[in-house]
Motif scaffolding. Structure first.
Motif, PDB file in Angstrom:
ATOM      1  N   GLU A   1       0.822  -1.208   0.000  1.00 29.77           N
ATOM      2  CA  GLU A   1       0.000   0.000   0.000  1.00 29.77           C
ATOM      3  C   GLU A   1       0.856   1.259   0.000  1.00 29.77           C
ATOM      4  O   GLU A   1       0.571   2.209  -0.737  1.00 29.77           O
ATOM      5  N   VAL A   2       1.909   1.284   0.787  1.00 33.16           N
ATOM      6  CA  VAL A   2       2.799   2.453   0.817  1.00 33.16           C
ATOM      7  C   VAL A   2       3.533   2.585  -0.522  1.00 33.16           C
ATOM      8  O   VAL A   2       3.639   3.684  -1.073  1.00 33.16           O
ATOM      9  N   LEU A   3       4.019   1.478  -1.066  1.00 33.53           N
ATOM     10  CA  LEU A   3       4.689   1.509  -2.365  1.00 33.53           C
ATOM     11  C   LEU A   3       3.756   2.022  -3.455  1.00 33.53           C
ATOM     12  O   LEU A   3       4.113   2.907  -4.237  1.00 33.53           O
ATOM     13  N   GLY A   4       2.549   1.474  -3.509  1.00 34.92           N
ATOM     14  CA  GLY A   4       1.580   1.902  -4.518  1.00 34.92           C
ATOM     15  C   GLY A   4       1.237   3.370  -4.383  1.00 34.92           C
ATOM     16  O   GLY A   4       1.128   4.094  -5.379  1.00 34.92           O
ATOM     17  N   ALA A   5       1.081   3.853  -3.148  1.00 34.65           N
ATOM     18  CA  ALA A   5       0.774   5.266  -2.914  1.00 34.65           C
ATOM     19  C   ALA A   5       1.906   6.155  -3.406  1.00 34.65           C
ATOM     20  O   ALA A   5       1.664   7.191  -4.044  1.00 34.65           O
ATOM     21  N   CYS A   6       3.133   5.756  -3.139  1.00 38.28           N
ATOM     22  CA  CYS A   6       4.286   6.546  -3.609  1.00 38.28           C
ATOM     23  C   CYS A   6       4.364   6.549  -5.138  1.00 38.28           C
ATOM     24  O   CYS A   6       4.627   7.588  -5.752  1.00 38.28           O
ATOM     25  N   LEU A   7       4.134   5.400  -5.748  1.00 43.04           N
ATOM     26  CA  LEU A   7       4.170   5.326  -7.215  1.00 43.04           C
ATOM     27  C   LEU A   7       3.075   6.180  -7.853  1.00 43.04           C
ATOM     28  O   LEU A   7       3.280   6.746  -8.925  1.00 43.04           O
ATOM     29  N   LEU A   8       1.927   6.263  -7.205  1.00 37.74           N
ATOM     30  CA  LEU A   8       0.847   7.099  -7.737  1.00 37.74           C
ATOM     31  C   LEU A   8       1.275   8.551  -7.913  1.00 37.74           C
ATOM     32  O   LEU A   8       0.779   9.248  -8.801  1.00 37.74           O
ATOM     33  N   LEU A   9       2.196   9.010  -7.085  1.00 40.30           N
ATOM     34  CA  LEU A   9       2.602  10.414  -7.102  1.00 40.30           C
ATOM     35  C   LEU A   9       3.751  10.696  -8.062  1.00 40.30           C
ATOM     36  O   LEU A   9       4.118  11.851  -8.254  1.00 40.30           O
ATOM     37  N   VAL A  10       4.316   9.651  -8.671  1.00 36.09           N
ATOM     38  CA  VAL A  10       5.389   9.827  -9.653  1.00 36.09           C
ATOM     39  C   VAL A  10       4.743   9.755 -11.032  1.00 36.09           C
ATOM     40  O   VAL A  10       4.242   8.686 -11.414  1.00 36.09           O
ATOM     41  N   PRO A  11       4.737  10.867 -11.778  1.00 32.76           N
ATOM     42  CA  PRO A  11       3.961  10.910 -13.022  1.00 32.76           C
ATOM     43  C   PRO A  11       4.117   9.712 -13.974  1.00 32.76           C
ATOM     44  O   PRO A  11       3.112   9.113 -14.341  1.00 32.76           O
ATOM     45  N   PRO A  12       5.324   9.280 -14.346  1.00 32.67           N
ATOM     46  CA  PRO A  12       5.368   8.158 -15.296  1.00 32.67           C
ATOM     47  C   PRO A  12       5.043   6.795 -14.675  1.00 32.67           C
ATOM     48  O   PRO A  12       4.829   5.829 -15.390  1.00 32.67           O
ATOM     49  N   LEU A  13       4.997   6.722 -13.347  1.00 34.78           N
ATOM     50  CA  LEU A  13       4.765   5.444 -12.675  1.00 34.78           C
ATOM     51  C   LEU A  13       3.412   5.351 -11.987  1.00 34.78           C
ATOM     52  O   LEU A  13       3.112   4.349 -11.349  1.00 34.78           O
ATOM     53  N   GLY A  14       2.588   6.380 -12.126  1.00 36.07           N
ATOM     54  CA  GLY A  14       1.296   6.409 -11.449  1.00 36.07           C
ATOM     55  C   GLY A  14       0.403   5.237 -11.801  1.00 36.07           C
ATOM     56  O   GLY A  14      -0.261   4.667 -10.929  1.00 36.07           O
ATOM     57  N   ALA A  15       0.399   4.850 -13.065  1.00 33.73           N
ATOM     58  CA  ALA A  15      -0.446   3.731 -13.488  1.00 33.73           C
ATOM     59  C   ALA A  15       0.014   2.431 -12.845  1.00 33.73           C
ATOM     60  O   ALA A  15      -0.808   1.584 -12.485  1.00 33.73           O
ATOM     61  N   PHE A  16       1.322   2.271 -12.675  1.00 32.33           N
ATOM     62  CA  PHE A  16       1.831   1.052 -12.039  1.00 32.33           C
ATOM     63  C   PHE A  16       1.469   1.015 -10.560  1.00 32.33           C
ATOM     64  O   PHE A  16       1.187  -0.050 -10.018  1.00 32.33           O
ATOM     65  N   GLY A  17       1.480   2.177  -9.918  1.00 28.41           N
ATOM     66  CA  GLY A  17       1.012   2.240  -8.538  1.00 28.41           C
ATOM     67  C   GLY A  17      -0.439   1.833  -8.431  1.00 28.41           C
ATOM     68  O   GLY A  17      -0.835   1.106  -7.517  1.00 28.41           O
ATOM     69  N   ALA A  18      -1.246   2.292  -9.389  1.00 30.59           N
ATOM     70  CA  ALA A  18      -2.663   1.934  -9.394  1.00 30.59           C
ATOM     71  C   ALA A  18      -2.855   0.437  -9.631  1.00 30.59           C
ATOM     72  O   ALA A  18      -3.775  -0.171  -9.073  1.00 30.59           O
ATOM     73  N   VAL A  19      -1.986  -0.173 -10.441  1.00 32.43           N
ATOM     74  CA  VAL A  19      -2.065  -1.623 -10.665  1.00 32.43           C
ATOM     75  C   VAL A  19      -1.762  -2.369  -9.368  1.00 32.43           C
ATOM     76  O   VAL A  19      -2.490  -3.301  -8.990  1.00 32.43           O
ATOM     77  N   VAL A  20      -0.698  -1.962  -8.673  1.00 22.31           N
ATOM     78  CA  VAL A  20      -0.348  -2.600  -7.395  1.00 22.31           C
ATOM     79  C   VAL A  20      -1.514  -2.481  -6.417  1.00 22.31           C
ATOM     80  O   VAL A  20      -1.925  -3.466  -5.785  1.00 22.31           O
ATOM     81  N   LEU A  21      -2.059  -1.272  -6.300  1.00 24.73           N
ATOM     82  CA  LEU A  21      -3.142  -1.044  -5.344  1.00 24.73           C
ATOM     83  C   LEU A  21      -4.427  -1.761  -5.762  1.00 24.73           C
ATOM     84  O   LEU A  21      -5.198  -2.205  -4.903  1.00 24.73           O
ATOM     85  N   SER A  22      -4.662  -1.908  -7.051  1.00 22.70           N
ATOM     86  CA  SER A  22      -5.833  -2.655  -7.513  1.00 22.70           C
ATOM     87  C   SER A  22      -5.731  -4.122  -7.099  1.00 22.70           C
ATOM     88  O   SER A  22      -6.718  -4.725  -6.671  1.00 22.70           O
ATOM     89  N   CYS A  23      -4.539  -4.681  -7.214  1.00 22.75           N
ATOM     90  CA  CYS A  23      -4.350  -6.069  -6.787  1.00 22.75           C
ATOM     91  C   CYS A  23      -4.621  -6.209  -5.295  1.00 22.75           C
ATOM     92  O   CYS A  23      -5.268  -7.175  -4.862  1.00 22.75           O
ATOM     93  N   VAL A  24      -4.143  -5.251  -4.507  1.00 21.22           N
ATOM     94  CA  VAL A  24      -4.395  -5.280  -3.059  1.00 21.22           C
ATOM     95  C   VAL A  24      -5.898  -5.190  -2.787  1.00 21.22           C
ATOM     96  O   VAL A  24      -6.438  -5.908  -1.934  1.00 21.22           O
ATOM     97  N   MET A  25      -6.605  -4.330  -3.527  1.00 22.38           N
ATOM     98  CA  MET A  25      -8.046  -4.157  -3.294  1.00 22.38           C
ATOM     99  C   MET A  25      -8.851  -5.357  -3.771  1.00 22.38           C
ATOM    100  O   MET A  25      -9.890  -5.671  -3.184  1.00 22.38           O
ATOM    101  N   ILE A  26      -8.392  -6.037  -4.793  1.00 21.31           N
ATOM    102  CA  ILE A  26      -9.062  -7.282  -5.197  1.00 21.31           C
ATOM    103  C   ILE A  26      -8.926  -8.309  -4.069  1.00 21.31           C
ATOM    104  O   ILE A  26      -9.894  -8.974  -3.689  1.00 21.31           O
TER     105      ILE A  26
END
Length: 132
Positions: A63-88
């Motif tokens: 969750e912390v990794l995904g949140a940090c990635l969300l705030l990095v413009p080119p990596l935001g989508a990857f953060g959302a993918v990580v967090l989506s897996c956690v939410m599933i």
């Protein structure tokens, strides 16, 4: 004969996406931090899941990794993918293991899916190896 009028792209959509990404980052930093800190309610909840406390630490770190990635413009989508897996996983856990409402996890999943959809070109660019 028709005349195509090209409208100026709206600045509202990118700003709205940044608001969504920022709110998601705050929510997941708080949730992940609480898991890593060892809030008693979460320790008990993960004990009930039955996989051990290592799973709480893993979930908190993701969750912390995904949140940090969300705030990095080119990596935001990857953060959302990580967090989506956690939410599933959270949704499945609520439905079949610990009970309670899966709605918060589903809402967060939907917002992460929105980020993934809007930023899908970033994922495609990285996976194809072409520069953005």
């Amino acid at each position: 004969m028709s005349i195509a009028v090209q409208s100026k792209p709206s600045r509202l959509a990118p700003a709205a996406l940044w608001v969504v990404r920022g709110l998601l980052a705050v929510v997941f930093l708080a949730a992940g931090g609480a898991k890593l800190y060892g809030v008693p309610m979460l320790v008990e909840e993960f004990q009930h899941i039955g996989l051990g406390q290592w799973f709480r630490y893993l979930t908190g770190m993701l969750e912390v990794l995904g949140a940090c990635l969300l705030l990095v413009p080119p990596l935001g989508a990857f953060g959302a993918v990580v967090l989506s897996c956690v939410m599933i996983g959270a949704t499945i856990t609520h439905l079949f293991v610990i009970g309670g409402s899966p709605v918060p996890a589903l809402v967060l999943l939907a917002f992460n899916a929105l980020v993934i959809f809007v930023k899908r070109s970033d994922i495609a660019a990285v996976l194809s190896g072409r520069p953005r």
